[in-house]
Design a protein around this motif. Structure first.
Motif, PDB file in Angstrom:
ATOM      1  N   PRO A 105      -1.855  18.022 -18.611  1.00  0.00           N
ATOM      2  CA  PRO A 105      -2.746  17.194 -17.783  1.00  0.00           C
ATOM      3  C   PRO A 105      -3.015  15.815 -18.403  1.00  0.00           C
ATOM      4  CG  PRO A 105      -3.512  19.447 -17.756  1.00  0.00           C
ATOM      5  CD  PRO A 105      -2.370  19.402 -18.740  1.00  0.00           C
ATOM      6  N   ALA A 106      -3.019  15.742 -19.739  1.00  0.00           N
ATOM      7  CA  ALA A 106      -3.256  14.460 -20.422  1.00  0.00           C
ATOM      8  C   ALA A 106      -2.107  13.467 -20.209  1.00  0.00           C
ATOM      9  CB  ALA A 106      -3.452  14.688 -21.917  1.00  0.00           C
ATOM     10  N   ASP A 107      -0.982  13.944 -19.692  1.00  0.00           N
ATOM     11  CA  ASP A 107       0.144  13.033 -19.392  1.00  0.00           C
ATOM     12  C   ASP A 107      -0.056  12.318 -18.058  1.00  0.00           C
ATOM     13  OD1 ASP A 107       2.460  15.513 -20.686  1.00  0.00           O
ATOM     14  OD2 ASP A 107       1.556  13.789 -21.723  1.00  0.00           O
ATOM     15  N   SER A 108      -1.066  12.699 -17.309  1.00  0.00           N
ATOM     16  CA  SER A 108      -1.331  12.071 -16.005  1.00  0.00           C
ATOM     17  C   SER A 108      -1.659  10.597 -16.200  1.00  0.00           C
ATOM     18  CB  SER A 108      -2.485  12.782 -15.303  1.00  0.00           C
ATOM     19  OG  SER A 108      -2.167  14.144 -15.064  1.00  0.00           O
ATOM     20  N   ALA A 109      -0.885   9.745 -15.568  1.00  0.00           N
ATOM     21  CA  ALA A 109      -1.024   8.286 -15.713  1.00  0.00           C
ATOM     22  C   ALA A 109       0.012   7.641 -14.805  1.00  0.00           C
ATOM     23  CB  ALA A 109      -0.765   7.855 -17.163  1.00  0.00           C
ATOM     24  N   THR A 110       0.043   6.316 -14.811  1.00  0.00           N
ATOM     25  CA  THR A 110       1.115   5.581 -14.141  1.00  0.00           C
ATOM     26  C   THR A 110       2.126   5.152 -15.193  1.00  0.00           C
ATOM     27  OG1 THR A 110      -0.299   4.793 -12.355  1.00  0.00           O
ATOM     28  CG2 THR A 110       1.687   3.518 -12.792  1.00  0.00           C
ATOM     29  N   TYR A 111       3.400   5.338 -14.880  1.00  0.00           N
ATOM     30  CA  TYR A 111       4.462   4.993 -15.824  1.00  0.00           C
ATOM     31  C   TYR A 111       5.277   3.832 -15.250  1.00  0.00           C
ATOM     32  CZ  TYR A 111       3.111   9.127 -18.351  1.00  0.00           C
ATOM     33  OH  TYR A 111       2.373  10.035 -19.072  1.00  0.00           O
ATOM     34  N   LEU A 112       5.411   2.792 -16.062  1.00  0.00           N
ATOM     35  CA  LEU A 112       6.086   1.560 -15.646  1.00  0.00           C
ATOM     36  C   LEU A 112       7.391   1.403 -16.402  1.00  0.00           C
ATOM     37  CD1 LEU A 112       2.940  -0.691 -16.137  1.00  0.00           C
ATOM     38  CD2 LEU A 112       3.884  -0.148 -13.913  1.00  0.00           C
ATOM     39  N   CYS A 113       8.458   1.048 -15.686  1.00  0.00           N
ATOM     40  CA  CYS A 113       9.659   0.648 -16.403  1.00  0.00           C
ATOM     41  C   CYS A 113       9.736  -0.869 -16.387  1.00  0.00           C
ATOM     42  CB  CYS A 113      10.922   1.272 -15.822  1.00  0.00           C
ATOM     43  SG  CYS A 113      11.506   0.579 -14.279  1.00  0.00           S
ATOM     44  N   ALA A 114      10.378  -1.422 -17.389  1.00  0.00           N
ATOM     45  CA  ALA A 114      10.473  -2.874 -17.522  1.00  0.00           C
ATOM     46  C   ALA A 114      11.835  -3.246 -18.074  1.00  0.00           C
ATOM     47  CB  ALA A 114       9.367  -3.389 -18.450  1.00  0.00           C
ATOM     48  N   LEU A 115      12.411  -4.290 -17.499  1.00  0.00           N
ATOM     49  CA  LEU A 115      13.729  -4.754 -17.926  1.00  0.00           C
ATOM     50  C   LEU A 115      13.584  -6.050 -18.699  1.00  0.00           C
ATOM     51  CD1 LEU A 115      15.780  -4.331 -14.654  1.00  0.00           C
ATOM     52  CD2 LEU A 115      15.293  -2.651 -16.414  1.00  0.00           C
ATOM     53  N   SER A 116      14.390  -6.148 -19.746  1.00  0.00           N
ATOM     54  CA  SER A 116      14.436  -7.392 -20.509  1.00  0.00           C
ATOM     55  C   SER A 116      15.493  -8.300 -19.919  1.00  0.00           C
ATOM     56  CB  SER A 116      14.779  -7.117 -21.962  1.00  0.00           C
ATOM     57  OG  SER A 116      13.783  -6.353 -22.569  1.00  0.00           O
ATOM     58  N   ALA A 117      15.105  -9.500 -19.588  1.00  0.00           N
ATOM     59  CA  ALA A 117      16.057 -10.494 -19.079  1.00  0.00           C
ATOM     60  C   ALA A 117      15.911 -11.735 -19.945  1.00  0.00           C
ATOM     61  CB  ALA A 117      15.769 -10.815 -17.625  1.00  0.00           C
ATOM     62  N   LEU A 118      17.036 -12.222 -20.451  1.00  0.00           N
ATOM     63  CA  LEU A 118      16.989 -13.416 -21.293  1.00  0.00           C
ATOM     64  C   LEU A 118      16.958 -14.668 -20.426  1.00  0.00           C
ATOM     65  CD1 LEU A 118      19.368 -12.946 -24.356  1.00  0.00           C
ATOM     66  CD2 LEU A 118      16.922 -13.407 -24.357  1.00  0.00           C
ATOM     67  N   ARG A 119      15.986 -15.526 -20.676  1.00  0.00           N
ATOM     68  CA  ARG A 119      15.878 -16.801 -19.965  1.00  0.00           C
ATOM     69  C   ARG A 119      15.703 -17.889 -21.013  1.00  0.00           C
ATOM     70  NH1 ARG A 119      17.304 -14.029 -16.390  1.00  0.00           N
ATOM     71  NH2 ARG A 119      16.331 -13.631 -14.370  1.00  0.00           N
ATOM     72  N   GLY A 120      16.645 -18.800 -21.059  1.00  0.00           N
ATOM     73  CA  GLY A 120      16.533 -19.910 -21.992  1.00  0.00           C
ATOM     74  C   GLY A 120      16.386 -19.464 -23.428  1.00  0.00           C
ATOM     75  N   GLY A 121      17.021 -18.334 -23.759  1.00  0.00           N
ATOM     76  CA  GLY A 121      16.969 -17.850 -25.127  1.00  0.00           C
ATOM     77  C   GLY A 121      15.760 -16.999 -25.436  1.00  0.00           C
ATOM     78  N   TYR A 122      14.875 -16.815 -24.450  1.00  0.00           N
ATOM     79  CA  TYR A 122      13.681 -16.006 -24.676  1.00  0.00           C
ATOM     80  C   TYR A 122      13.696 -14.800 -23.758  1.00  0.00           C
ATOM     81  CZ  TYR A 122      11.947 -19.862 -27.433  1.00  0.00           C
ATOM     82  OH  TYR A 122      11.818 -20.819 -28.387  1.00  0.00           O
ATOM     83  N   ASN A 123      13.121 -13.707 -24.269  1.00  0.00           N
ATOM     84  CA  ASN A 123      13.059 -12.464 -23.522  1.00  0.00           C
ATOM     85  C   ASN A 123      11.948 -12.507 -22.500  1.00  0.00           C
ATOM     86  OD1 ASN A 123      13.257  -9.673 -22.834  1.00  0.00           O
ATOM     87  ND2 ASN A 123      11.538  -9.279 -24.185  1.00  0.00           N
ATOM     88  N   LYS A 124      12.273 -12.225 -21.249  1.00  0.00           N
ATOM     89  CA  LYS A 124      11.271 -12.110 -20.199  1.00  0.00           C
ATOM     90  C   LYS A 124      11.274 -10.657 -19.748  1.00  0.00           C
ATOM     91  CE  LYS A 124      10.437 -13.937 -15.556  1.00  0.00           C
ATOM     92  NZ  LYS A 124      10.827 -15.010 -14.610  1.00  0.00           N
ATOM     93  N   LEU A 125      10.123 -10.029 -19.772  1.00  0.00           N
ATOM     94  CA  LEU A 125      10.021  -8.623 -19.411  1.00  0.00           C
ATOM     95  C   LEU A 125       9.526  -8.528 -17.976  1.00  0.00           C
ATOM     96  CD1 LEU A 125      10.669  -6.113 -21.034  1.00  0.00           C
ATOM     97  CD2 LEU A 125       8.247  -5.873 -21.529  1.00  0.00           C
ATOM     98  N   ILE A 126      10.329  -7.874 -17.125  1.00  0.00           N
ATOM     99  CA  ILE A 126      10.014  -7.771 -15.699  1.00  0.00           C
ATOM    100  C   ILE A 126       9.726  -6.316 -15.397  1.00  0.00           C
ATOM    101  CG2 ILE A 126      10.903  -8.172 -13.381  1.00  0.00           C
ATOM    102  CD1 ILE A 126      12.879 -10.164 -14.918  1.00  0.00           C
ATOM    103  N   PHE A 127       8.573  -6.075 -14.773  1.00  0.00           N
ATOM    104  CA  PHE A 127       8.080  -4.721 -14.561  1.00  0.00           C
ATOM    105  C   PHE A 127       8.333  -4.226 -13.151  1.00  0.00           C
ATOM    106  CE2 PHE A 127       5.631  -3.502 -18.289  1.00  0.00           C
ATOM    107  CZ  PHE A 127       5.526  -4.703 -18.965  1.00  0.00           C
ATOM    108  N   GLY A 128       8.567  -2.904 -13.047  1.00  0.00           N
ATOM    109  CA  GLY A 128       8.529  -2.245 -11.759  1.00  0.00           C
ATOM    110  C   GLY A 128       7.082  -1.974 -11.363  1.00  0.00           C
ATOM    111  N   ALA A 129       6.898  -1.422 -10.161  1.00  0.00           N
ATOM    112  CA  ALA A 129       5.550  -1.187  -9.656  1.00  0.00           C
ATOM    113  C   ALA A 129       4.917   0.065 -10.250  1.00  0.00           C
ATOM    114  CB  ALA A 129       5.565  -1.089  -8.138  1.00  0.00           C
ATOM    115  N   GLY A 130       5.731   0.912 -10.887  1.00  0.00           N
ATOM    116  CA  GLY A 130       5.198   2.104 -11.525  1.00  0.00           C
ATOM    117  C   GLY A 130       5.187   3.317 -10.618  1.00  0.00           C
ATOM    118  N   THR A 131       5.196   4.488 -11.254  1.00  0.00           N
ATOM    119  CA  THR A 131       5.056   5.760 -10.554  1.00  0.00           C
ATOM    120  C   THR A 131       3.869   6.492 -11.152  1.00  0.00           C
ATOM    121  OG1 THR A 131       7.437   5.967 -10.148  1.00  0.00           O
ATOM    122  CG2 THR A 131       6.122   7.980 -10.022  1.00  0.00           C
TER     123      THR A 131
END
Lengths: 115, 114
Positions: free
Chosen positions: B82-108
């Motif tokens: 039951p303690a695992d109950s939460a929203t879980y988000l995945c996020a992709l790393s995309a390189l922009r101009g040499g820097y990492n930009k983390l883009i998130f999904g809406a979560g489940t």
């Protein structure tokens, strides 16, 4: 280590008013991010700083939002004037290097309600 | 256009079972994929990171897979509590101009019932 600190936790303002949020990242972290999270959605990146320089502000509505990072440490995000659609949680995060394998550490956010 | 899709429906499972959450993406070629947990009223907390050349990563009861051909990641919680109950988000790393930009999904949202 101390986590990312944000204040205030909650803010209620009327539309057209201004508001400011403050963030203190984890000590030594070079990269600081501001995300906007609307209810039921994932966090959306508004602006990313590397030390005290902006590296990505492509999704920041620059006509009303501004952000700065003082001396490469603390940061403030301002909205002026606020609109109803700005109601959201504003999350600050930091990472040690900003590289793709560097996890983000988030604060608990500021919940903004615009009436 | 670029998209990250996670199940918008909540996942309800019985305690002790394995929870499996899905993250699909289009028009990205991420070098890394990250999973976060978010509890109500709190910021996301980092759980696991997997590289594009890794098929699987484990940490205690958590397992993540990354299939760059299918453009999909699966997140498993074994022996769920039951303690695992939460929203879980995945996020992709995309390189922009040499820097990492983390883009998130809406979560489940996961609900584990006793």
């Amino acid at each position: 280590e101390a986590g990312v600190a944000q204040s205030p936790r909650y803010k209620i303002i009327e539309k057209r008013q201004s508001v400011a949020f403050w963030c203190n990242p984890i000590s030594g972290h070079a990269t600081l991010y501001w995300y906007q999270q609307i209810l039921g959605q994932g966090p959306k990146l508004l602006i990313q700083f590397q030390n005290n320089g902006v590296v990505d502000d492509s999704q920041l509505p620059k006509d009303r939002f501004s952000a700065e990072r003082l001396k490469g440490v603390d940061s403030t995000l301002k909205i002026q004037p606020a609109k109803l659609e700005d109601s959201a949680v504003y999350l600050c995060a930091s990472s040690s290097t900003g590289t793709a394998n560097s996890p983000l550490h988030f604060g608990n956010g500021t919940r903004l309600t615009v009436t | 256009s670029q998209k990250i899709e996670q199940n918008s429906e909540a996942l309800n499972i019985q305690e002790g079972k394995t929870a499996t959450l899905t993250c699909n993406y289009t028009n990205y070629s991420p070098a890394y994929l990250q999973w976060y947990r978010q509890d109500p009223g709190r910021g996301p907390v980092f759980l696991l990171l997997i590289r594009e050349n890794e098929k699987e990563k484990r940490k205690e009861r958590l397992k993540v897979t990354f299939d760059t051909t299918l453009k999909q990641s699966l997140f498993h919680i074994t022996a769920s509590q039951p303690a695992d109950s939460a929203t879980y988000l995945c996020a992709l790393s995309a390189l922009r101009g040499g820097y990492n930009k983390l883009i998130f999904g809406a979560g489940t949202r996961l609900a584990v019932h006793p």
